[in-house]
Design a protein around this motif. Structure first.
Motif, PDB file in Angstrom:
ATOM      1  N   ILE A   1     -27.468 -60.166  29.438  1.00 18.61           N
ATOM      2  CA  ILE A   1     -28.724 -59.664  30.011  1.00 18.61           C
ATOM      3  C   ILE A   1     -28.662 -59.707  31.535  1.00 18.61           C
ATOM      4  CG2 ILE A   1     -31.206 -60.096  30.224  1.00 18.61           C
ATOM      5  CD1 ILE A   1     -31.119 -61.167  27.320  1.00 18.61           C
ATOM      6  N   ILE A   2     -28.117 -60.788  32.062  1.00 19.85           N
ATOM      7  CA  ILE A   2     -27.997 -60.920  33.520  1.00 19.85           C
ATOM      8  C   ILE A   2     -27.045 -59.858  34.070  1.00 19.85           C
ATOM      9  CG2 ILE A   2     -27.112 -62.409  35.364  1.00 19.85           C
ATOM     10  CD1 ILE A   2     -28.311 -64.793  33.798  1.00 19.85           C
ATOM     11  N   THR A   3     -25.908 -59.663  33.412  1.00 22.33           N
ATOM     12  CA  THR A   3     -24.964 -58.655  33.915  1.00 22.33           C
ATOM     13  C   THR A   3     -25.537 -57.249  33.788  1.00 22.33           C
ATOM     14  OG1 THR A   3     -23.760 -58.669  31.803  1.00 22.33           O
ATOM     15  CG2 THR A   3     -22.862 -60.016  33.591  1.00 22.33           C
ATOM     16  N   GLU A   4     -26.378 -57.003  32.794  1.00 24.31           N
ATOM     17  CA  GLU A   4     -27.037 -55.691  32.688  1.00 24.31           C
ATOM     18  C   GLU A   4     -28.010 -55.476  33.844  1.00 24.31           C
ATOM     19  OE1 GLU A   4     -26.352 -53.065  30.761  1.00 24.31           O
ATOM     20  OE2 GLU A   4     -24.694 -54.321  30.052  1.00 24.31           O
ATOM     21  N   LYS A   5     -28.714 -56.523  34.241  1.00 26.02           N
ATOM     22  CA  LYS A   5     -29.597 -56.421  35.401  1.00 26.02           C
ATOM     23  C   LYS A   5     -28.783 -56.158  36.660  1.00 26.02           C
ATOM     24  CE  LYS A   5     -33.732 -58.867  34.051  1.00 26.02           C
ATOM     25  NZ  LYS A   5     -34.715 -57.843  34.356  1.00 26.02           N
ATOM     26  N   VAL A   6     -27.620 -56.796  36.751  1.00 27.14           N
ATOM     27  CA  VAL A   6     -26.730 -56.572  37.894  1.00 27.14           C
ATOM     28  C   VAL A   6     -26.281 -55.117  37.909  1.00 27.14           C
ATOM     29  CG1 VAL A   6     -24.446 -57.134  38.817  1.00 27.14           C
ATOM     30  CG2 VAL A   6     -25.959 -58.964  38.057  1.00 27.14           C
ATOM     31  N   ARG A   7     -25.902 -54.601  36.761  1.00 25.13           N
ATOM     32  CA  ARG A   7     -25.469 -53.199  36.675  1.00 25.13           C
ATOM     33  C   ARG A   7     -26.584 -52.241  37.066  1.00 25.13           C
ATOM     34  NH1 ARG A   7     -21.605 -52.334  31.417  1.00 25.13           N
ATOM     35  NH2 ARG A   7     -20.297 -54.150  31.781  1.00 25.13           N
ATOM     36  N   SER A   8     -27.795 -52.526  36.620  1.00 26.11           N
ATOM     37  CA  SER A   8     -28.897 -51.611  36.939  1.00 26.11           C
ATOM     38  C   SER A   8     -29.175 -51.584  38.441  1.00 26.11           C
ATOM     39  CB  SER A   8     -30.160 -51.983  36.153  1.00 26.11           C
ATOM     40  OG  SER A   8     -30.709 -53.182  36.626  1.00 26.11           O
ATOM     41  N   HIS A   9     -29.058 -52.721  39.107  1.00 24.27           N
ATOM     42  CA  HIS A   9     -29.236 -52.729  40.555  1.00 24.27           C
ATOM     43  C   HIS A   9     -28.104 -51.964  41.246  1.00 24.27           C
ATOM     44  CE1 HIS A   9     -32.520 -55.552  40.183  1.00 24.27           C
ATOM     45  NE2 HIS A   9     -32.752 -55.380  41.473  1.00 24.27           N
ATOM     46  N   ALA A  10     -26.914 -52.118  40.740  1.00 21.47           N
ATOM     47  CA  ALA A  10     -25.782 -51.390  41.315  1.00 21.47           C
ATOM     48  C   ALA A  10     -25.964 -49.887  41.126  1.00 21.47           C
ATOM     49  CB  ALA A  10     -24.477 -51.858  40.678  1.00 21.47           C
ATOM     50  N   GLN A  11     -26.460 -49.461  39.961  1.00 26.30           N
ATOM     51  CA  GLN A  11     -26.688 -48.045  39.693  1.00 26.30           C
ATOM     52  C   GLN A  11     -27.743 -47.453  40.627  1.00 26.30           C
ATOM     53  OE1 GLN A  11     -24.954 -46.063  37.817  1.00 26.30           O
ATOM     54  NE2 GLN A  11     -23.687 -47.681  36.959  1.00 26.30           N
ATOM     55  N   LYS A  12     -28.672 -48.276  41.073  1.00 24.05           N
ATOM     56  CA  LYS A  12     -29.716 -47.828  42.006  1.00 24.05           C
ATOM     57  C   LYS A  12     -29.195 -47.765  43.440  1.00 24.05           C
ATOM     58  CE  LYS A  12     -33.406 -49.926  39.296  1.00 24.05           C
ATOM     59  NZ  LYS A  12     -34.369 -51.034  39.256  1.00 24.05           N
ATOM     60  N   GLY A  13     -27.930 -48.131  43.636  1.00 24.75           N
ATOM     61  CA  GLY A  13     -27.343 -48.116  44.962  1.00 24.75           C
ATOM     62  C   GLY A  13     -27.524 -49.415  45.732  1.00 24.75           C
ATOM     63  N   LYS A  14     -27.960 -50.434  45.055  1.00 27.47           N
ATOM     64  CA  LYS A  14     -28.197 -51.731  45.691  1.00 27.47           C
ATOM     65  C   LYS A  14     -27.076 -52.688  45.311  1.00 27.47           C
ATOM     66  CE  LYS A  14     -33.153 -50.987  45.584  1.00 27.47           C
ATOM     67  NZ  LYS A  14     -34.440 -51.453  45.099  1.00 27.47           N
ATOM     68  N   LEU A  15     -25.895 -52.376  45.787  1.00 24.57           N
ATOM     69  CA  LEU A  15     -24.703 -53.162  45.454  1.00 24.57           C
ATOM     70  C   LEU A  15     -24.792 -54.575  46.004  1.00 24.57           C
ATOM     71  CD1 LEU A  15     -22.158 -52.470  43.876  1.00 24.57           C
ATOM     72  CD2 LEU A  15     -21.023 -51.978  46.023  1.00 24.57           C
ATOM     73  N   ARG A  16     -25.332 -54.705  47.191  1.00 22.84           N
ATOM     74  CA  ARG A  16     -25.463 -56.038  47.798  1.00 22.84           C
ATOM     75  C   ARG A  16     -26.401 -56.919  46.973  1.00 22.84           C
ATOM     76  NH1 ARG A  16     -27.053 -57.419  54.039  1.00 22.84           N
ATOM     77  NH2 ARG A  16     -26.975 -59.653  53.788  1.00 22.84           N
ATOM     78  N   ASN A  17     -27.527 -56.352  46.523  1.00 25.91           N
ATOM     79  CA  ASN A  17     -28.448 -57.106  45.674  1.00 25.91           C
ATOM     80  C   ASN A  17     -27.779 -57.502  44.359  1.00 25.91           C
ATOM     81  OD1 ASN A  17     -30.544 -57.005  47.496  1.00 25.91           O
ATOM     82  ND2 ASN A  17     -31.560 -55.277  46.531  1.00 25.91           N
ATOM     83  N   ALA A  18     -26.967 -56.604  43.828  1.00 21.41           N
ATOM     84  CA  ALA A  18     -26.261 -56.900  42.577  1.00 21.41           C
ATOM     85  C   ALA A  18     -25.338 -58.101  42.754  1.00 21.41           C
ATOM     86  CB  ALA A  18     -25.476 -55.669  42.126  1.00 21.41           C
ATOM     87  N   TYR A  19     -24.575 -58.110  43.836  1.00 20.33           N
ATOM     88  CA  TYR A  19     -23.684 -59.243  44.086  1.00 20.33           C
ATOM     89  C   TYR A  19     -24.457 -60.514  44.423  1.00 20.33           C
ATOM     90  CZ  TYR A  19     -19.151 -57.099  43.509  1.00 20.33           C
ATOM     91  OH  TYR A  19     -18.029 -56.527  42.959  1.00 20.33           O
ATOM     92  N   ASP A  20     -25.608 -60.365  45.066  1.00 21.41           N
ATOM     93  CA  ASP A  20     -26.454 -61.538  45.328  1.00 21.41           C
ATOM     94  C   ASP A  20     -26.903 -62.171  44.013  1.00 21.41           C
ATOM     95  OD1 ASP A  20     -26.229 -61.280  48.055  1.00 21.41           O
ATOM     96  OD2 ASP A  20     -28.210 -60.373  48.338  1.00 21.41           O
ATOM     97  N   MET A  21     -27.204 -61.341  43.023  1.00 25.61           N
ATOM     98  CA  MET A  21     -27.616 -61.849  41.712  1.00 25.61           C
ATOM     99  C   MET A  21     -26.460 -62.583  41.030  1.00 25.61           C
ATOM    100  SD  MET A  21     -29.821 -58.501  40.606  1.00 25.61           S
ATOM    101  CE  MET A  21     -30.485 -59.069  39.049  1.00 25.61           C
ATOM    102  N   VAL A  22     -25.264 -62.023  41.144  1.00 27.90           N
ATOM    103  CA  VAL A  22     -24.082 -62.676  40.562  1.00 27.90           C
ATOM    104  C   VAL A  22     -23.835 -64.005  41.256  1.00 27.90           C
ATOM    105  CG1 VAL A  22     -21.579 -62.500  40.243  1.00 27.90           C
ATOM    106  CG2 VAL A  22     -23.017 -60.503  39.828  1.00 27.90           C
ATOM    107  N   ALA A  23     -23.901 -63.993  42.585  1.00 35.04           N
ATOM    108  CA  ALA A  23     -23.657 -65.215  43.352  1.00 35.04           C
ATOM    109  C   ALA A  23     -24.707 -66.283  43.044  1.00 35.04           C
ATOM    110  CB  ALA A  23     -23.660 -64.901  44.850  1.00 35.04           C
ATOM    111  N   ALA A  24     -25.966 -65.889  42.931  1.00 33.13           N
ATOM    112  CA  ALA A  24     -27.033 -66.852  42.633  1.00 33.13           C
ATOM    113  C   ALA A  24     -26.823 -67.487  41.260  1.00 33.13           C
ATOM    114  CB  ALA A  24     -28.388 -66.167  42.693  1.00 33.13           C
ATOM    115  N   THR A  25     -26.387 -66.694  40.298  1.00 34.30           N
ATOM    116  CA  THR A  25     -26.138 -67.227  38.957  1.00 34.30           C
ATOM    117  C   THR A  25     -24.940 -68.171  38.977  1.00 34.30           C
ATOM    118  OG1 THR A  25     -27.024 -65.184  38.029  1.00 34.30           O
ATOM    119  CG2 THR A  25     -25.765 -66.594  36.547  1.00 34.30           C
ATOM    120  N   TYR A  26     -23.894 -67.787  39.687  1.00 32.98           N
ATOM    121  CA  TYR A  26     -22.721 -68.648  39.802  1.00 32.98           C
ATOM    122  C   TYR A  26     -23.090 -69.991  40.444  1.00 32.98           C
ATOM    123  CZ  TYR A  26     -18.231 -70.435  41.366  1.00 32.98           C
ATOM    124  OH  TYR A  26     -17.151 -71.248  41.594  1.00 32.98           O
ATOM    125  N   VAL A  27     -23.893 -69.939  41.487  1.00 37.56           N
ATOM    126  CA  VAL A  27     -24.304 -71.166  42.177  1.00 37.56           C
ATOM    127  C   VAL A  27     -25.147 -72.043  41.263  1.00 37.56           C
ATOM    128  CG1 VAL A  27     -25.744 -72.050  44.065  1.00 37.56           C
ATOM    129  CG2 VAL A  27     -24.105 -70.224  44.499  1.00 37.56           C
TER     130      VAL A  27
END
Length: 188
Positions: A104-130
């Motif tokens: 579910i989290i990776t799908e949210k990351v993908r949807s942000h990336a599809q909207k052109g918000k690649l930085r936000n997508a990676y921020d979500m990945v980084a926040a989850t990793y942290v």
């Protein structure tokens, strides 16, 4: 002017200056959520909560409650729904449950990336990793057992996060996510 008039004039002058002198106390909410009272105003990074003006010879104060509105929307990784997903991921006890929340989290990351918000997508990945790393570290510090699924899911998000410097499009990020999931499945 005679002495009485001069004395009366200075008396009224001193009383008016004394009453006019007031101090402002501002209540500021710090980024970590704590409240600070100051007479110098809040810094630009803090939210302005309320301002009280106290006069020296007065028992009453003027309290004006206002809130500054943020010009920016809340970052996606700080939104309540996303934080709740991360909490569910941390509480997952089975492999299936943790993978479900991670998907579910990776799908949210993908949807942000599809909207052109690649930085936000990676921020979500980084926040989850942290969050996962802090959870593991806390469990180690307390001497508690660490769920192996949590470690495996953390490595999944680490694999995605490593690709940040080489990826510039949503399509490339989707491929990196798929590759990380495949690696996760083979290592399990």
């Amino acid at each position: 002017m005679n002495n009485k008039q001069v004395t009366l004039f200075f008396t009224f002058l001193i009383l008016s200056i004394n009453n006019a002198h007031a101090s402002s106390i501002t209540q500021c909410v710090q980024p970590d959520g704590t409240i600070e009272f100051t007479n110098q105003g809040c810094s630009k990074s803090n939210r302005y909560n309320s301002k009280s003006t106290y006069k020296h010879n007065s028992t009453q104060s003027l309290v004006k409650k206002t809130r500054k509105k943020s010009n920016r929307n809340s970052a996606p990784f700080r939104q309540t729904s996303f934080v709740q997903l991360q909490k569910k991921l941390l509480k997952a006890e089975t492999k299936k449950e943790s993978e479900q929340h991670a998907k579910i989290i990776t799908e949210k990351v993908r949807s942000h990336a599809q909207k052109g918000k690649l930085r936000n997508a990676y921020d979500m990945v980084a926040a989850t990793y942290v969050k996962l790393s802090k959870h593991i570290k806390k469990r180690q510090w307390e001497g508690l057992e660490i769920n192996i699924q949590t470690v495996k899911i953390r490595s999944l998000f680490e694999e995605i996060l490593i690709t940040q410097s080489t990826i510039s499009t949503a399509k490339e990020l989707n491929l990196a996510i798929e590759s990380a999931w495949e690696k996760h499945q083979t290592n399990y």
